[in-house]
Design an enzyme around this catalytic site. Structure first.
Site, PDB file in Angstrom:
ATOM      1  N   SER A 180       0.835  -1.209   0.000  1.00 41.08           N
ATOM      2  CA  SER A 180       0.000   0.000   0.000  1.00 41.08           C
ATOM      3  C   SER A 180       0.868   1.258   0.000  1.00 41.08           C
ATOM      4  CB  SER A 180      -0.936   0.003   1.209  1.00 41.08           C
ATOM      5  OG  SER A 180      -0.211  -0.214   2.398  1.00 41.08           O
ATOM      6  N   ASN A 230      -2.696  -2.730  12.973  1.00 42.86           N
ATOM      7  CA  ASN A 230      -4.152  -2.582  12.839  1.00 42.86           C
ATOM      8  C   ASN A 230      -4.680  -1.352  13.576  1.00 42.86           C
ATOM      9  OD1 ASN A 230      -3.827  -4.908  11.459  1.00 42.86           O
ATOM     10  ND2 ASN A 230      -4.858  -6.239  12.950  1.00 42.86           N
ATOM     11  N   THR A 290     -39.542  25.775 -12.460  1.00 44.36           N
ATOM     12  CA  THR A 290     -39.844  24.411 -12.016  1.00 44.36           C
ATOM     13  C   THR A 290     -40.016  23.634 -13.316  1.00 44.36           C
ATOM     14  OG1 THR A 290     -42.240  24.682 -12.003  1.00 44.36           O
ATOM     15  CG2 THR A 290     -41.095  25.248  -9.968  1.00 44.36           C
ATOM     16  N   HIS A 291     -39.621  22.380 -13.311  1.00 46.11           N
ATOM     17  CA  HIS A 291     -39.654  21.558 -14.547  1.00 46.11           C
ATOM     18  C   HIS A 291     -38.843  22.192 -15.675  1.00 46.11           C
ATOM     19  CE1 HIS A 291     -43.116  19.377 -12.750  1.00 46.11           C
ATOM     20  NE2 HIS A 291     -43.413  20.592 -12.300  1.00 46.11           N
ATOM     21  N   SER A 306     -12.708  25.798 -28.584  1.00 35.02           N
ATOM     22  CA  SER A 306     -12.795  24.553 -29.339  1.00 35.02           C
ATOM     23  C   SER A 306     -11.637  24.501 -30.320  1.00 35.02           C
ATOM     24  CB  SER A 306     -14.125  24.525 -30.097  1.00 35.02           C
ATOM     25  OG  SER A 306     -14.019  23.689 -31.231  1.00 35.02           O
ATOM     26  N   LYS A 333     -16.500  29.109 -30.184  1.00 31.41           N
ATOM     27  CA  LYS A 333     -16.887  28.450 -28.927  1.00 31.41           C
ATOM     28  C   LYS A 333     -16.194  29.003 -27.685  1.00 31.41           C
ATOM     29  CE  LYS A 333     -19.195  25.313 -28.378  1.00 31.41           C
ATOM     30  NZ  LYS A 333     -18.989  23.883 -28.650  1.00 31.41           N
ATOM     31  N   ASN A 357     -16.368  27.328 -23.984  1.00 30.72           N
ATOM     32  CA  ASN A 357     -16.999  26.207 -23.288  1.00 30.72           C
ATOM     33  C   ASN A 357     -16.866  26.293 -21.767  1.00 30.72           C
ATOM     34  OD1 ASN A 357     -17.672  25.064 -25.774  1.00 30.72           O
ATOM     35  ND2 ASN A 357     -15.704  23.984 -25.908  1.00 30.72           N
ATOM     36  N   TYR A 394      -9.731  -6.861  11.698  1.00 27.46           N
ATOM     37  CA  TYR A 394      -9.033  -6.349  10.519  1.00 27.46           C
ATOM     38  C   TYR A 394      -8.967  -7.419   9.433  1.00 27.46           C
ATOM     39  CZ  TYR A 394      -5.560  -4.510   7.342  1.00 27.46           C
ATOM     40  OH  TYR A 394      -4.940  -4.071   6.207  1.00 27.46           O
ATOM     41  N   GLN A 402      -7.423  -2.326   3.423  1.00 33.17           N
ATOM     42  CA  GLN A 402      -6.406  -1.478   2.807  1.00 33.17           C
ATOM     43  C   GLN A 402      -7.022  -0.675   1.650  1.00 33.17           C
ATOM     44  OE1 GLN A 402      -2.250  -2.925   2.552  1.00 33.17           O
ATOM     45  NE2 GLN A 402      -2.588  -2.871   0.359  1.00 33.17           N
ATOM     46  N   LYS A 445      -8.218   3.372   1.435  1.00 29.05           N
ATOM     47  CA  LYS A 445      -7.413   4.582   1.307  1.00 29.05           C
ATOM     48  C   LYS A 445      -7.527   5.297  -0.027  1.00 29.05           C
ATOM     49  CE  LYS A 445      -4.464   2.698   4.666  1.00 29.05           C
ATOM     50  NZ  LYS A 445      -5.389   1.543   4.625  1.00 29.05           N
TER      51      LYS A 445
HETATM   52  N1  ARG Z   1      -1.208  -1.633   4.898  1.00 31.48           N
HETATM   53  C1  ARG Z   1      -2.255  -2.004   5.803  1.00 31.48           C
HETATM   54  C2  ARG Z   1      -3.515  -1.199   5.500  1.00 31.48           C
HETATM   55  O1  ARG Z   1      -3.395  -0.175   4.917  1.00 31.48           O
HETATM   56  C3  ARG Z   1      -1.817  -1.721   7.212  1.00 31.48           C
HETATM   57  C4  ARG Z   1      -2.434  -2.587   8.248  1.00 31.48           C
HETATM   58  C5  ARG Z   1      -2.000  -3.942   8.018  1.00 31.48           C
HETATM   59  N2  ARG Z   1      -2.163  -4.837   9.081  1.00 31.48           N
HETATM   60  C6  ARG Z   1      -1.949  -6.141   8.865  1.00 31.48           C
HETATM   61  N3  ARG Z   1      -1.996  -6.898   9.845  1.00 31.48           N
HETATM   62  N4  ARG Z   1      -1.692  -6.579   7.665  1.00 31.48           N
HETATM   63  O2  ARG Z   1      -4.613  -1.594   5.832  1.00 31.48           O
END
Ligand code: ARG
Length: 490
Positions: free
Chosen positions: A40, A127, A172-173, A294, A300, A302, A334, A339, A342
């Site tokens: 990650s 975690n 409206t509409h 354009s 144009k 835009n 977990y 992951q 993110k």
């Molecule tokens: N890279 C993991 C995440 O973003 C971190 C937590 C991982 N924990 C584990 N036991 N693999 O979720």
């Protein structure tokens, strides 16, 4: 045991995966493709500062509780500060084989200060660590979004003041309905954004929970002081359940949900800007700096920016649905699936921030086409409801008044005339209370707007009151947000 032979313990200290912090248990190295797939780091490196902030607080607590010595603690704190500086200046040696930002920071710490660096992770798991980093990140993002939303609101208030008195058709509409003050129309967006700010502030309370101390899932055998960590990091509260602490991503979902509603508002506004800047409407002209041409059609201009805001709304919704879906089948606690929280979160943060930064100057430089608007309203039928209201106020049942005016409208349309052009006898045929003077007074858009004096209505008096309430609410919000953002209750 003969000389030169290794004891089982020593053998275990020579892991094949000696590059991995968890290598001890393994005999074979991780497959390259699996390693790249699992990493990650490419995206969670953006949590570096939060990771260091969280580790710093954790370390102080370990020192305070005597779990690590003061001397070791100082070494760790200095090391973390140096790593923070390396990350800031771009000299940190990121290593993908260490999977994520957490293990990168830890490995660097050990490189810098030696084996004592390995004590930082005492009483902690990745975690609860990653959960903490995310909480810190979402909290920070909410404070930023709140500020950026305030900037958009401020421009809306400025424009509402600048163009006070200008009337536009209200729809409206997408059919002309009743005239309104342009300021009134803009202020509708002010209140939407105000609700967005309040939603984010509310979501802040759930982001403001401190998970550290949950360990991998079940808490810790070390005498941790979770309240101290919460105090250090200004958290409002701590998770009461270690399993919940490491499994919960509600705060991410809530943030993405708030962002999705905000994007929906901005998308509707954008759609109006696109319509308004078309030749068919021609209410406004966006500044050259915020429009594009354009490659083929020289005439144009835009409205790409509002179009793309509208378009980006799709990915912001998508990010919400992605995280909700990722979570829906997960057993406690977990799971690696998490992951995947993110990238959607970061993408939404970036997108929202970009949009909110571009909107204030886009709006501030937009020109309102006042002449065109005045002409447009001169000969439209959007004030005839006033006529029905007039008859109703004189005691004619509204339903009957509506029918009278309906017939009058149909007649005028057939004759190719505007109702104000009808003769006295034509009018009297519809109702004895109708005459020409009355028509030109009542059907005047300015009169129509001015008569809608109810609270929250479009009459200038009502809109002035609305403006001052808007200003007051913004001031109150700022004070509330400052209190919430600055101090946790610990
Ligand atoms: N890279 C993991 C995440 O973003 C971190 C937590 C991982 N924990 C584990 N036991 N693999 O979720």
């Amino acid at each position: 045991m003969s000389k030169g032979e290794k004891t089982p313990g020593e053998r275990r200290q020579l892991p094949v995966q000696q590059d991995k912090p968890w290598g001890g248990r393994f005999d074979a190295v991780l497959d390259d493709k699996a390693e790249a797939f699992l990493a990650s780091l490419p995206f969670d490196r953006r949590l570096a500062q939060e990771d260091i902030e969280g580790s710093t607080a954790h370390c102080r607590m370990l020192m305070q509780r005597g779990i690590i010595s003061a001397q070791e603690g100082e070494l760790i704190l200095n090391g973390l500060a140096e790593i923070g500086a390396e990350i800031e200046t771009g000299t940190f040696p990121f290593d993908l084989s260490l999977e994520d930002i957490h293990m990168n920071v830890e490995r660097r710490l050990i490189q810098k200060i030696g084996p004592s660096g390995g004590k930082l992770h005492t009483g902690r798991s990745r975690n609860d660590q990653v959960a903490l980093d995310l909480h810190l990140y979402v909290r920070k993002e909410i404070t930023k979004v709140d500020g950026l939303l305030a900037d958009v609101q401020a421009v809306l208030l400025e424009l509402a003041k600048k163009y006070f008195g200008v009337i536009i058709p209200g729809y409206t509409h997408l059919q002309r309905a009743q005239p309104v003050l342009f300021s009134h129309h803009l202020l509708a967006y002010f209140w939407m954004l105000q609700r967005d700010r309040e939603r984010f502030l509310d979501a802040y309370k759930r982001a403001d929970l401190m998970p550290l101390g949950a360990g991998a899932l079940s808490g810790s055998s070390f005498p941790l002081d979770r309240e101290m960590v919460a105090r250090e990091l200004r958290f409002g509260a701590i998770y009461e359940n270690s399993m919940d602490a490491v499994s919960d991503r509600d705060f991410v979902v809530e943030f993405l949900g708030c962002a999705a509603i905000l994007a929906m508002h901005l998308s509707r506004f954008s759609e109006e800007l696109v319509l308004w800047s078309s030749q068919e409407f021609a209410f406004v002209e966006l500044a050259d700096a915020f429009t594009t041409g354009s490659s083929m059609m020289p005439q144009k201009k835009n409205p790409d920016v509002p179009e793309l805001v509208r378009g980006k709304t799709g990915r912001i919704y998508g990010n919400l649905v992605a995280v909700l879906t990722m979570l829906k089948g997960l057993p406690l606690t977990y799971n690696k699936d998490m992951q995947e929280d993110k990238e959607p979160l970061f993408d939404t943060c970036d997108t929202i921030r970009q949009i909110l930064e571009i909107y204030p100057p886009l709006l501030a430089t937009m020109q309102l086409n006042e002449n065109k608007l005045q002409q447009m309203l001169r000969h439209d039928f959007s004030t005839v409801t006033e006529l029905a209201d007039y008859l109703a106020a004189k005691g004619v049942p509204f339903r009957e008044a509506h029918a009278v005016v309906g017939r009058l409208v149909r007649y005028a349309l057939n004759e190719g005339k505007h109702p104000v052009e009808l003769t006295r006898s034509e009018l009297e045929a519809f109702h004895p209370l109708l005459d020409n003077e009355l028509m030109s007074q009542i059907l005047n858009p300015r009169h129509a707007v001015a008569s809608h004096r109810s609270r929250g209505g479009t009459a200038p008096q009502a809109v002035k009151a609305q403006l001052s309430r808007a200003r007051q609410i913004m001031r109150r919000h700022t004070r509330r947000a400052q209190r919430l953002f600055k101090c946790g209750t610990f």
